[in-house]
Design a protein around this motif. Structure first.
Motif, PDB file in Angstrom:
ATOM      1  N   ALA A 233      31.686  43.166  20.736  1.00 21.48           N
ATOM      2  CA  ALA A 233      32.871  43.549  19.826  1.00 21.48           C
ATOM      3  C   ALA A 233      33.907  43.816  20.740  1.00 21.48           C
ATOM      4  O   ALA A 233      34.025  44.248  21.794  1.00 21.48           O
ATOM      5  CB  ALA A 233      32.796  44.778  19.095  1.00 21.48           C
ATOM      6  N   ALA A 234      35.155  42.891  20.450  1.00 23.19           N
ATOM      7  CA  ALA A 234      36.404  42.756  21.433  1.00 23.19           C
ATOM      8  C   ALA A 234      37.611  42.823  20.539  1.00 23.19           C
ATOM      9  O   ALA A 234      37.573  42.406  19.319  1.00 23.19           O
ATOM     10  CB  ALA A 234      36.044  41.599  22.175  1.00 23.19           C
TER      11      ALA A 234
ATOM     12  N   LEU B  19      46.312  40.508  30.001  1.00 22.53           N
ATOM     13  CA  LEU B  19      46.415  41.386  31.427  1.00 22.53           C
ATOM     14  C   LEU B  19      47.092  42.627  31.211  1.00 22.53           C
ATOM     15  O   LEU B  19      47.259  43.347  32.086  1.00 22.53           O
ATOM     16  CB  LEU B  19      47.145  40.123  32.453  1.00 22.53           C
ATOM     17  CG  LEU B  19      46.469  39.039  32.826  1.00 22.53           C
ATOM     18  CD1 LEU B  19      47.273  38.306  33.649  1.00 22.53           C
ATOM     19  CD2 LEU B  19      45.234  39.150  33.171  1.00 22.53           C
ATOM     20  N   ASP B  20      47.231  42.925  30.032  1.00 17.44           N
ATOM     21  CA  ASP B  20      48.057  44.188  29.653  1.00 17.44           C
ATOM     22  C   ASP B  20      47.143  44.849  28.453  1.00 17.44           C
ATOM     23  O   ASP B  20      47.553  44.527  27.400  1.00 17.44           O
ATOM     24  CB  ASP B  20      49.507  44.212  29.182  1.00 17.44           C
ATOM     25  CG  ASP B  20      50.294  45.341  28.911  1.00 17.44           C
ATOM     26  OD1 ASP B  20      49.584  46.429  29.158  1.00 17.44           O
ATOM     27  OD2 ASP B  20      51.331  45.448  28.510  1.00 17.44           O
ATOM     28  N   PRO B  21      46.342  45.811  29.089  1.00 20.23           N
ATOM     29  CA  PRO B  21      45.612  46.460  27.779  1.00 20.23           C
ATOM     30  C   PRO B  21      46.397  47.179  27.039  1.00 20.23           C
ATOM     31  O   PRO B  21      45.903  47.465  25.764  1.00 20.23           O
ATOM     32  CB  PRO B  21      44.702  47.450  28.778  1.00 20.23           C
ATOM     33  CG  PRO B  21      44.801  46.841  30.074  1.00 20.23           C
ATOM     34  CD  PRO B  21      46.076  46.130  30.491  1.00 20.23           C
TER      35      PRO B  21
ATOM     36  N   ILE C 196      30.324  42.571  33.772  1.00 21.95           N
ATOM     37  CA  ILE C 196      31.334  41.545  33.695  1.00 21.95           C
ATOM     38  C   ILE C 196      31.845  41.719  32.419  1.00 21.95           C
ATOM     39  O   ILE C 196      33.039  41.770  32.104  1.00 21.95           O
ATOM     40  CB  ILE C 196      30.596  39.976  33.765  1.00 21.95           C
ATOM     41  CG1 ILE C 196      30.268  39.644  35.167  1.00 21.95           C
ATOM     42  CG2 ILE C 196      31.778  39.101  32.956  1.00 21.95           C
ATOM     43  CD1 ILE C 196      29.399  38.418  35.171  1.00 21.95           C
ATOM     44  N   TRP C 197      31.106  41.930  31.177  1.00 26.42           N
ATOM     45  CA  TRP C 197      31.651  41.800  29.825  1.00 26.42           C
ATOM     46  C   TRP C 197      32.394  43.239  29.674  1.00 26.42           C
ATOM     47  O   TRP C 197      33.642  43.317  29.086  1.00 26.42           O
ATOM     48  CB  TRP C 197      30.831  41.789  28.948  1.00 26.42           C
ATOM     49  CG  TRP C 197      30.275  40.290  28.665  1.00 26.42           C
ATOM     50  CD1 TRP C 197      29.582  39.488  29.700  1.00 26.42           C
ATOM     51  CD2 TRP C 197      30.786  39.139  27.740  1.00 26.42           C
ATOM     52  NE1 TRP C 197      29.401  38.383  29.288  1.00 26.42           N
ATOM     53  CE2 TRP C 197      29.981  38.143  28.006  1.00 26.42           C
ATOM     54  CE3 TRP C 197      31.638  39.378  26.748  1.00 26.42           C
ATOM     55  CZ2 TRP C 197      30.522  36.795  27.339  1.00 26.42           C
ATOM     56  CZ3 TRP C 197      31.775  38.275  26.091  1.00 26.42           C
ATOM     57  CH2 TRP C 197      31.277  36.841  26.272  1.00 26.42           C
ATOM     58  N   LEU C 198      31.794  44.245  30.065  1.00 28.64           N
ATOM     59  CA  LEU C 198      32.285  45.657  29.705  1.00 28.64           C
ATOM     60  C   LEU C 198      33.404  46.048  30.970  1.00 28.64           C
ATOM     61  O   LEU C 198      34.144  47.104  30.671  1.00 28.64           O
ATOM     62  CB  LEU C 198      31.273  46.771  29.993  1.00 28.64           C
ATOM     63  CG  LEU C 198      30.511  46.643  28.508  1.00 28.64           C
ATOM     64  CD1 LEU C 198      29.335  48.058  28.722  1.00 28.64           C
ATOM     65  CD2 LEU C 198      31.003  46.838  27.301  1.00 28.64           C
ATOM     66  N   GLY C 199      33.622  45.156  31.944  1.00 25.55           N
ATOM     67  CA  GLY C 199      34.715  45.151  32.645  1.00 25.55           C
ATOM     68  C   GLY C 199      35.851  44.610  32.156  1.00 25.55           C
ATOM     69  O   GLY C 199      37.070  44.824  32.874  1.00 25.55           O
ATOM     70  N   GLN C 200      36.021  44.097  31.222  1.00 28.98           N
ATOM     71  CA  GLN C 200      36.992  43.810  30.253  1.00 28.98           C
ATOM     72  C   GLN C 200      37.596  44.649  29.427  1.00 28.98           C
ATOM     73  O   GLN C 200      36.891  45.298  28.589  1.00 28.98           O
ATOM     74  CB  GLN C 200      36.877  42.394  29.484  1.00 28.98           C
ATOM     75  CG  GLN C 200      35.961  41.407  30.053  1.00 28.98           C
ATOM     76  CD  GLN C 200      36.389  40.709  31.314  1.00 28.98           C
ATOM     77  OE1 GLN C 200      37.562  40.238  31.324  1.00 28.98           O
ATOM     78  NE2 GLN C 200      35.569  40.538  32.262  1.00 28.98           N
ATOM     79  N   PRO C 201      38.739  45.342  29.759  1.00 31.05           N
ATOM     80  CA  PRO C 201      39.388  46.401  29.040  1.00 31.05           C
ATOM     81  C   PRO C 201      39.391  46.108  27.592  1.00 31.05           C
ATOM     82  O   PRO C 201      39.320  47.071  26.691  1.00 31.05           O
ATOM     83  CB  PRO C 201      40.651  46.606  29.586  1.00 31.05           C
ATOM     84  CG  PRO C 201      41.287  45.163  29.974  1.00 31.05           C
ATOM     85  CD  PRO C 201      39.799  44.964  30.732  1.00 31.05           C
ATOM     86  N   HIS C 202      39.445  44.940  26.784  1.00 28.70           N
ATOM     87  CA  HIS C 202      39.357  44.528  25.453  1.00 28.70           C
ATOM     88  C   HIS C 202      37.963  44.687  24.859  1.00 28.70           C
ATOM     89  O   HIS C 202      37.909  44.366  23.755  1.00 28.70           O
ATOM     90  CB  HIS C 202      40.150  43.496  25.171  1.00 28.70           C
ATOM     91  CG  HIS C 202      39.707  42.286  26.020  1.00 28.70           C
ATOM     92  ND1 HIS C 202      40.387  41.848  27.367  1.00 28.70           N
ATOM     93  CD2 HIS C 202      39.002  41.310  25.941  1.00 28.70           C
ATOM     94  CE1 HIS C 202      39.862  41.016  27.832  1.00 28.70           C
ATOM     95  NE2 HIS C 202      38.965  40.530  27.122  1.00 28.70           N
TER      96      HIS C 202
END
Length: 529
Positions: free
Chosen positions: A428-429, A436-438, A467-473
Motif C-alpha cells: 500500500a503506497a 523526494l519530499d515526503p 527496500i520497500w518500507l525504506g520508501q517514506p510513501h
C-alpha cells in the motif's frame, strides 16, 4: 550495400492467415444467425471450464463459456469435434430459472476453441441475475452476475476484490474460496492469468498432482496456449470465483512472454516472430475471457483498454501497460540513464494516454480508479546514496507517470486510486506529487495485491522488505499469497489485504494482515487496527 533497416511488421492479412479466424467466427460466438441449425449433439460434460460473466453495464453483461469435455486434450481443442455447435443461453432473475428474462443462441466454432461470448442487453440496472448455458442435452453450472447501477445513481456501496498472478503449478487457488465467501459485487483480475513456462519437477509445487509431458514445454503455439488456459481454468475454485460475480480483466506479460514490451521480446526473438506469438497469445486470451466483441484481437493487436462506470460512485479505467509501451531503457534494473529520462517515453502509448486523460477530464465520479498491472509508486532499490530502479515498472517511464499526475492536477480529478498486481507482494503506497519530499501533496493511493499462487507459499517478510518500507510513501509490505478486498462508499474506500499462511497444499485459513481507509476528498492511506 544499403542498410535494409528493421524488419517490417507483418501485414494484417498475414496475421489473419496465421491465426486462422474470421470475423464471421467472432460474430457467431456472440449470436447465431436466424438461419442457423440450432440442434446438435455434443460429448458428455462439455462445460469442463465453467462459466463466467464480465464487464457489466447498466443494461447488460457479457457471458462466457467454452465447450471442453476434455480440457487437457493435448491438441488444444478440449475434446470437441471440429465442427460448429449451437450453445443456448438463458438469463433469469432467480437461480431456478422460473423467470427467464433474456435468452439466445450463439455458435461455438472450432476457430475460437468452441468459446462463446454472448452479449446480453435489456436488463435492469443494479440488480442480480443468474445465467446458464445448454449444448445438446447438457446444461452448464449456474453463474451469478450483476449489472452496473444506472448512470446517474449514487450507490450506497460497492464491494469488490482484485487479484493477479495465478501460477497454477506453484500452489492451490485457496484464495478464491475465501473470496467467493465474501460475496463481492465485482472481481478485477490484473494480469498473469496464465504463465508460459514449461511445467516440470522444478516448478510443480502444487502438492499431490502430476502432469503429462505435453505441459513440460514453453508455450508458443495457439494449441499450447489453449492447453495452458485449459489447465488453469480447470481448477474448481477459479471456476467458482468466475461464477460468483462479473470479472473485469486485463493482461500483464505472462499471457504472452515474461517482460515483453510492445513489439519487443525480452529474450531476443525477432520482432516478426514475436508478433506472431503475441497474436496467438492474445487470441487465446480472448477465447478464455468474458470480453465483448469490441475487444476481439486482430492479429497481434488487442483493443483491451476500456472504461466502465458504477453509477456516479466510481469510474474504472482499465489500462493496457504492455502492448503500447516503449522498450525498457538501459536494462531491467538500473540507475538513471539518458534514455530513462527521455520526456517522450510512454508506458501506455500516446493514443491510450489521450483516451485516459479525456475520460478523466469528463468524469463526475466520486472515485476514479485505474485498474492496471504494474507498480506506479517510485521505488528506489538502492539503500545507499545512489538510485536504482526497476525499469519494468512505471519507474522505467517517469515522464509518462509525470504526465498522468499532471492530468490529475489539471483536471482536478477526484480521489484517484490505482489497483496493481504483478509483484507477488501486498503493498500500500501514497502517490506523491514530489517523491523526494515526503511532505509534498498526496495525489492518490496505490493498492497492490499479492499473487493468488505465483511463487508458492511466500512469507510474512523477505529480503526486499527493507527496500520497500525504506520508501517514506510505502505503508505496507507483506509477502504471503492472497488478494485485496475493498468496500467503496461515497465517503470512504476501505481496503483489506487478505493473506494465507500456505498455498502449496489446500485448505489454508485466511486473515487480514492490514486494513487501510482513504476518505473521499482527502487522498492518502490511514491504517486501521
Amino acid at each position: 550495400m544499403r542498410d535494409p533497416g528493421p524488419p517490417l511488421r507483418p501485414g494484417r492479412r498475414s496475421f489473419l492467415a496465421l491465426t486462422g479466424v474470421s470475423t464471421a467466427a467472432f460474430v457467431l460466438g456472440i449470436e447465431a444467425p436466424a438461419f442457423a441449425d440450432i440442434t446438435a449433439t455434443v460429448p458428455a460434460d462439455p462445460f469442463g471450464l465453467g462459466v463466467a460473466s464480465g464487464d457489466p453495464t447498466p443494461d447488460g453483461v457479457v457471458l462466457w463459456t467454452r465447450l471442453a469435455p476434455d480440457p487437457l486434450a493435448p491438441d488444444g481443442h478440449g475434446g470437441m469435434p471440429r465442427r460448429p455447435v449451437p450453445v443456448h443461453w438463458q438469463v433469469a432473475t432467480d437461480e431456478r430459472f422460473r423467470n427467464v428474462v433474456r435468452s439466445g443462441v450463439a455458435i461455438a466454432s472450432p476457430e475460437l476453441a468452441h468459446s462463446v461470448h454472448p452479449e446480453v442487453r435489456g436488463l435492469e440496472p443494479g440488480r442480480e441475475y443468474f445465467y446458464r448455458f445448454r449444448a445438446g442435452s447438457e446444461i452448464s453450472p449456474v453463474g451469478r452476475t450483476r449489472t452496473a447501477p444506472a448512470p446517474h445513481a449514487m450507490p450506497s456501496e460497492l464491494r469488490f476484490a482484485f487479484a493477479s498472478c495465478q501460477a497454477w503449478y506453484h500452489g492451490y487457488y485457496t484464495a478464491y474460496e475465501h473470496m467467493v465467501a465474501e460475496d463481492p459485487d465485482l472481481i478485477f483480475f490484473l494480469g498473469d492469468y496464465i504463465y508460459e513456462y514449461a511445467i516440470n519437477s522444478s516448478n510443480l509445487w502444487r502438492e499431490g498432482v502430476t502432469l503429462p509431458s505435453e505441459h513440460d514445454a514453453m508455450v508458443e503455439t495457439l494449441e499450447q496456449f489453449r492447453l495452458r488456459y485449459g489447465l488453469f481454468k480447470s481448477d474448481p475454485l477459479l471456476q467458482a470465483a468466475h461464477a460468483t460475480a462479473p470479472w473485469i480483466v486485463t493482461t500483464d506479460d505472462h499471457e504472452v512472454e515474461n517482460n515483453y514490451a510492445g513489439d519487443v521480446s525480452s529474450v531476443g526473438i525477432p520482432p516478426e516472430h514475436f508478433l506472431r506469438r503475441r497474436a496467438v497469445g492474445y487470441r487465446a486470451f480472448y477465447e478464455h475471457m468474458p470480453l465483448r466483441s469490441v475487444h476481439r484481437p486482430s492479429g497481434p493487436d488487442l483493443p483491451l483498454y476500456r472504461r466502465l462506470h458504477y453509477g456516479r460512485l466510481a469510474q474504472f479505467d482499465v489500462l493496457d501497460t504492455r502492448q503500447f509501451r516503449d522498450p525498457l531503457p538501459c536494462g531491467e534494473v538500473t540507475g538513471n540513464c539518458p534514455e530513462r529520462e527521455d520526456p517522450k517515453r510512454t508506458m501506455l502509448g500516446y493514443e491510450q494516454e489521450a483516451w485516459l486523460y479525456d475520460g478523466l477530464a469528463a468524469s463526475d465520479a466520486v472515485w476514479n480508479v485505474l485498474a492496471q498491472s504494474i507498480v506506479m509508486a517510485r521505488i528506489d532499490r538502492d539503500l545507499g546514496p545512489g538510485e536504482t530502479f526497476s525499469n519494468e515498472q512505471w519507474d522505467g517511464y517517469p515522464a509518462a507517470r509525470d504526465r498522468l499526475f499532471a492530468a490529475f492536477r489539471r483536471h482536478q480529478i477526484h480521489n484517484p486510486v490505482v489497483l496493481t498486481g504483478d509483484i507477488h507482494r501486498s503493498v500500500a503506497a501514497n502517490l506523491k506529487e514530489d517523491w523526494l519530499d515526503p511532505d509534498s501533496r498526496t495525489v492518490g493511493v496505490e493498492l497492490v495485491c499479492t499473487s493468488i499462487a505465483s511463487n508458492g507459499d511466500g512469507a510474512d517478510t523477505d529480503s526486499y522488505e527493507p527496500i520497500w518500507l525504506g520508501q517514506p510513501h510505502v505503508e505496507l509490505y507483506h509477502a504471503r499469497r492472497g488478494y485485496v478486498s475493498c468496500r467503496m462508499t461515497p465517503t470512504e474506500l476501505t481496503a483489506d489485504f487478505r493473506a494465507l499462511p500456505y498455498i502449496q497444499r489446500p485448505g489454508a485459513p485466511i486473515s487480514t494482515v492490514a486494513r487501510f481507509v482513504t476518505e473521499a476528498g482527502d487522498p492518502g492511506l490511514q491504517r486501521e487496527g
